[in-house]
Design a protein around this motif. Structure first.
Motif, PDB file in Angstrom:
ATOM      1  N   ASP A  33       0.823  -1.218   0.000  1.00  0.00           N
ATOM      2  CA  ASP A  33       0.000   0.000   0.000  1.00  0.00           C
ATOM      3  C   ASP A  33       0.859   1.271   0.000  1.00  0.00           C
ATOM      4  N   ASP A  34       2.156   1.129  -0.319  1.00  0.00           N
ATOM      5  CA  ASP A  34       3.134   2.223  -0.356  1.00  0.00           C
ATOM      6  C   ASP A  34       3.515   2.751   1.023  1.00  0.00           C
ATOM      7  N   SER A  35       3.164   2.030   2.063  1.00  0.00           N
ATOM      8  CA  SER A  35       3.642   2.386   3.398  1.00  0.00           C
ATOM      9  C   SER A  35       4.979   1.686   3.634  1.00  0.00           C
ATOM     10  N   ILE A  36       5.613   2.052   4.712  1.00  0.00           N
ATOM     11  CA  ILE A  36       6.825   1.357   5.146  1.00  0.00           C
ATOM     12  C   ILE A  36       6.580   0.865   6.560  1.00  0.00           C
ATOM     13  N   VAL A  37       7.058  -0.326   6.843  1.00  0.00           N
ATOM     14  CA  VAL A  37       6.890  -0.926   8.155  1.00  0.00           C
ATOM     15  C   VAL A  37       8.269  -1.204   8.741  1.00  0.00           C
ATOM     16  N   CYS A  38       8.409  -0.884  10.005  1.00  0.00           N
ATOM     17  CA  CYS A  38       9.642  -1.145  10.742  1.00  0.00           C
ATOM     18  C   CYS A  38       9.331  -2.158  11.845  1.00  0.00           C
ATOM     19  N   LEU A  39      10.083  -3.255  11.868  1.00  0.00           N
ATOM     20  CA  LEU A  39       9.948  -4.270  12.912  1.00  0.00           C
ATOM     21  C   LEU A  39      11.200  -4.212  13.785  1.00  0.00           C
ATOM     22  N   PHE A  40      11.010  -4.186  15.103  1.00  0.00           N
ATOM     23  CA  PHE A  40      12.156  -4.030  15.996  1.00  0.00           C
ATOM     24  C   PHE A  40      11.728  -4.265  17.441  1.00  0.00           C
ATOM     25  N   SER A  41      12.705  -4.249  18.321  1.00  0.00           N
ATOM     26  CA  SER A  41      12.475  -4.250  19.766  1.00  0.00           C
ATOM     27  C   SER A  41      13.502  -3.319  20.394  1.00  0.00           C
ATOM     28  N   PHE A  42      13.059  -2.514  21.341  1.00  0.00           N
ATOM     29  CA  PHE A  42      13.999  -1.771  22.156  1.00  0.00           C
ATOM     30  C   PHE A  42      14.524  -2.721  23.225  1.00  0.00           C
ATOM     31  N   ARG A  43      15.690  -2.374  23.797  1.00  0.00           N
ATOM     32  CA  ARG A  43      16.279  -3.171  24.877  1.00  0.00           C
ATOM     33  C   ARG A  43      16.484  -2.280  26.109  1.00  0.00           C
ATOM     34  N   SER A  44      16.899  -2.861  27.202  1.00  0.00           N
ATOM     35  CA  SER A  44      17.082  -2.099  28.444  1.00  0.00           C
ATOM     36  C   SER A  44      18.090  -0.967  28.270  1.00  0.00           C
ATOM     37  N   GLU A  45      19.029  -1.094  27.339  1.00  0.00           N
ATOM     38  CA  GLU A  45      19.986  -0.017  27.061  1.00  0.00           C
ATOM     39  C   GLU A  45      19.300   1.235  26.531  1.00  0.00           C
ATOM     40  N   HIS A  46      18.073   1.114  26.089  1.00  0.00           N
ATOM     41  CA  HIS A  46      17.312   2.216  25.494  1.00  0.00           C
ATOM     42  C   HIS A  46      16.298   2.820  26.479  1.00  0.00           C
TER      43      HIS A  46
END
Length: 169
Positions: A33-46
């Motif tokens: 659909d012309d969107s962009i998706v970001c998959l991730f996880s933050f960690r305790s360092e963040h």
């Protein structure tokens, strides 16, 4: 929703850098659909407060996701952030799968604008952002004699579809 292609990572970026030990190592996907998706996880360092991700890290992921959104239609365009407005709605946990979804809302010869939403793994809306970028060639945006290979590293995976939240949430 169907993934059209995966975007490259870089070597040292805080958000997508695969060799940055304190980075997020996020993956970005161009969607049908012309969107962009970001998959991730933050960690305790963040973190900021215990069990909460620092607002600056949240802003960084939303900024990067919108900024990469231009590559869906203009894959050779780079941008630098002129303005970023983040609205923090809920605390963002770390050590949990998260998803950011962005779309470009305007693109001219010199600038582009976009918006992004950040969700937890249950598709609860956590935060939103809008941003404005100035289009620059990579050599001006990077302001260095960088090796282009360090900014274009393909990390293979088998993601073909990504479940996206209903816009009504």
């Amino acid at each position: 929703m169907k993934v059209i292609s995966k975007q490259s990572n870089s070597k040292d970026c805080l958000v997508c850098g695969i060799d940055n030990p304190l980075g997020v190592k996020a993956s970005f996907y161009n969607m049908e659909d012309d969107s962009i998706v970001c998959l991730f996880s933050f960690r305790s360092e963040h973190q900021s407060y215990p069990n909460r991700t620092h607002g600056g890290m949240i802003a960084a992921i939303l900024d990067e996701t919108i900024g990469r959104g231009i590559w869906v239609k203009e894959p050779n365009v780079w941008g630098v952030t002129l303005k970023l407005e983040v609205k923090y709605h809920k605390a963002v946990p770390y050590n949990e799968k998260l998803i950011a979804v962005a779309k470009i809302t305007k693109s001219t010869k010199l600038i582009f604008e976009g918006e992004a939403k950040l969700y937890d793994s249950s598709f609860n809306l956590l935060d939103t952002a809008t941003a404005l970028y100035y289009k620059l060639p990579l050599e001006e945006a990077a302001n260095c004699d960088c090796d282009p290979k360090d900014l274009n590293i393909m990390v293979k995976d088998d993601v073909k579809e990504i479940a996206l939240p209903d816009e009504g949430k």
